[in-house]
Enzyme design. Structure first.
Site, PDB file in Angstrom:
ATOM      1  CD  GLU A   1      -2.750  -1.332   2.407  1.00 12.86           C
ATOM      2  OE1 GLU A   1      -3.725  -2.075   2.361  1.00 12.86           O
ATOM      3  OE2 GLU A   1      -2.363  -0.784   3.453  1.00 12.86           O
TER       4      GLU A   1
ATOM      5  N   GLY B   1     -13.083  -4.435   2.851  1.00 11.43           N
ATOM      6  CA  GLY B   1     -14.159  -5.329   2.418  1.00 11.43           C
ATOM      7  C   GLY B   1     -15.455  -4.533   2.300  1.00 11.43           C
TER       8      GLY B   1
ATOM      9  CG  MET C   1      -8.587  -5.445   9.796  1.00  8.41           C
ATOM     10  SD  MET C   1      -7.640  -6.943   9.479  1.00  8.41           S
ATOM     11  CE  MET C   1      -7.291  -7.482  11.134  1.00  8.41           C
ATOM     12  CD  GLU C   2      -5.168  -1.603   9.155  1.00  4.46           C
ATOM     13  OE1 GLU C   2      -5.898  -1.272   8.177  1.00  4.46           O
ATOM     14  OE2 GLU C   2      -4.792  -2.767   9.349  1.00  4.46           O
TER      15      GLU C   2
ATOM     16  CG  ASP D   1     -12.450  -8.501   0.946  1.00  3.07           C
ATOM     17  OD1 ASP D   1     -11.334  -8.014   1.157  1.00  3.07           O
ATOM     18  OD2 ASP D   1     -13.375  -8.463   1.772  1.00  3.07           O
TER      19      ASP D   1
HETATM   20  N1  ADE Z   1      -9.289  -5.454   4.479  1.00  2.00           N
HETATM   21  C1  ADE Z   1      -9.631  -5.867   3.249  1.00  2.00           C
HETATM   22  N2  ADE Z   1     -10.691  -6.673   3.283  1.00  2.00           N
HETATM   23  C2  ADE Z   1     -11.038  -6.792   4.586  1.00  2.00           C
HETATM   24  C3  ADE Z   1     -12.031  -7.510   5.262  1.00  2.00           C
HETATM   25  N3  ADE Z   1     -12.889  -8.289   4.608  1.00  2.00           N
HETATM   26  N4  ADE Z   1     -12.091  -7.410   6.614  1.00  2.00           N
HETATM   27  C4  ADE Z   1     -11.201  -6.638   7.285  1.00  2.00           C
HETATM   28  N5  ADE Z   1     -10.227  -5.952   6.687  1.00  2.00           N
HETATM   29  C5  ADE Z   1     -10.137  -6.019   5.348  1.00  2.00           C
END
Ligand code: ADE
Length: 235
Positions: free
Chosen positions: A13, A79, A176-177, A200
């Site tokens: 990234e 996601g 997650m951040e 995703d």
């Molecule tokens: N980063 C990318 N996809 C994610 C997901 N499904 N859950 C948490 N962090 C992510």
């Protein structure tokens, strides 16, 4: 000229940005490598925080304390939590919260941080506007969404969990951040923006689509970042 802090969770990234920087000074603090330099004429510090909220919060505080950044941008992948938000689309944060903050045992709602005035952290309106305009100008074919980002120390790859996140927090995407960076920015009274490209659908297909689309997602974010830096410092 504003000094911009850019945080990515993973090497992929931030590598593209690092490659384009000039006059680079590298400093290792708290096991993170901070790359300070100039990108398209703008002062910048770019860093890979590592994954998760603790890494992200520590990283933001170092950017503030040691580098005196004027604002923080968090880039990366996420996601999707909505059917209209497709793989490779971009989500710009209106605000961010921690979906795994749970003090319900004390009578708080899910996501609420006890004894804090705020648990939902608002991104800077100007940064959102500028980022939207860059998308219009430089990525006209891309789907761009502006909404809530919900963060937790959890890779969401389960349809039930996804449904719960949507129902409980009305999130646009999960990662997650972001909310940790948002909270650290709020506590230090500096503006922030989270930019996430969708890798995703945060459901049972998440692991597979993640690796397939990560590269495209990162390319789009890079274009957006370059445009945004130019607008922030009017270059
Ligand atoms: N980063 C990318 N996809 C994610 C997901 N499904 N859950 C948490 N962090 C992510």
């Amino acid at each position: 000229m504003k000094k911009i802090g850019i945080i990515g969770a993973m090497d992929e990234e931030v590598n593209k940005i690092k490659e384009q920087m000039e006059d680079v000074n590298i400093n290792s603090i708290a096991s993170m490598n901070f790359y300070e330099g100039i990108l398209i004429g703008s002062p910048l510090v770019v860093v890979r925080s590592g994954i998760g909220k603790v890494n992200a919060a520590i990283c933001t505080q170092i950017l503030v304390d040691r580098y005196g950044v004027d604002l923080v941008i968090n880039t990366g992948v996420a996601g999707s939590l909505r059917s209209e938000i497709d793989i490779a689309d971009i989500v710009l944060s209106t605000d961010a919260l921690q979906h795994d903050m749970d003090a319900t045992g004390f009578g708080y709602e899910r996501g609420v941080i006890p004894r804090m005035e705020q648990s939902i952290f608002r991104a800077d309106e100007n940064l959102i506007e500028m980022a939207k305009n860059v998308c219009k100008e430089d990525l006209p074919l891309l789907g761009v969404h502006v909404g809530r980002i919900v963060s937790g120390d959890q890779f969401v790859s389960d349809s039930d969990k996804k449904e719960w996140l949507v129902k409980t927090f009305d999130g646009y995407c999960t990662e997650m951040e972001g909310a940790a960076i948002a909270q650290a920015a709020y506590l230090n009274n500096i503006p922030f923006l989270i930019i996430r490209a969708v890798s995703d659908k945060a459901d049972n297909s998440a692991e597979m689509t993640y690796s397939e689309f990560e590269a495209i997602a990162i390319d789009n974010t890079f274009i957006l970042l370059m445009g945004l830096i130019k607008k922030i410092n009017k270059l």
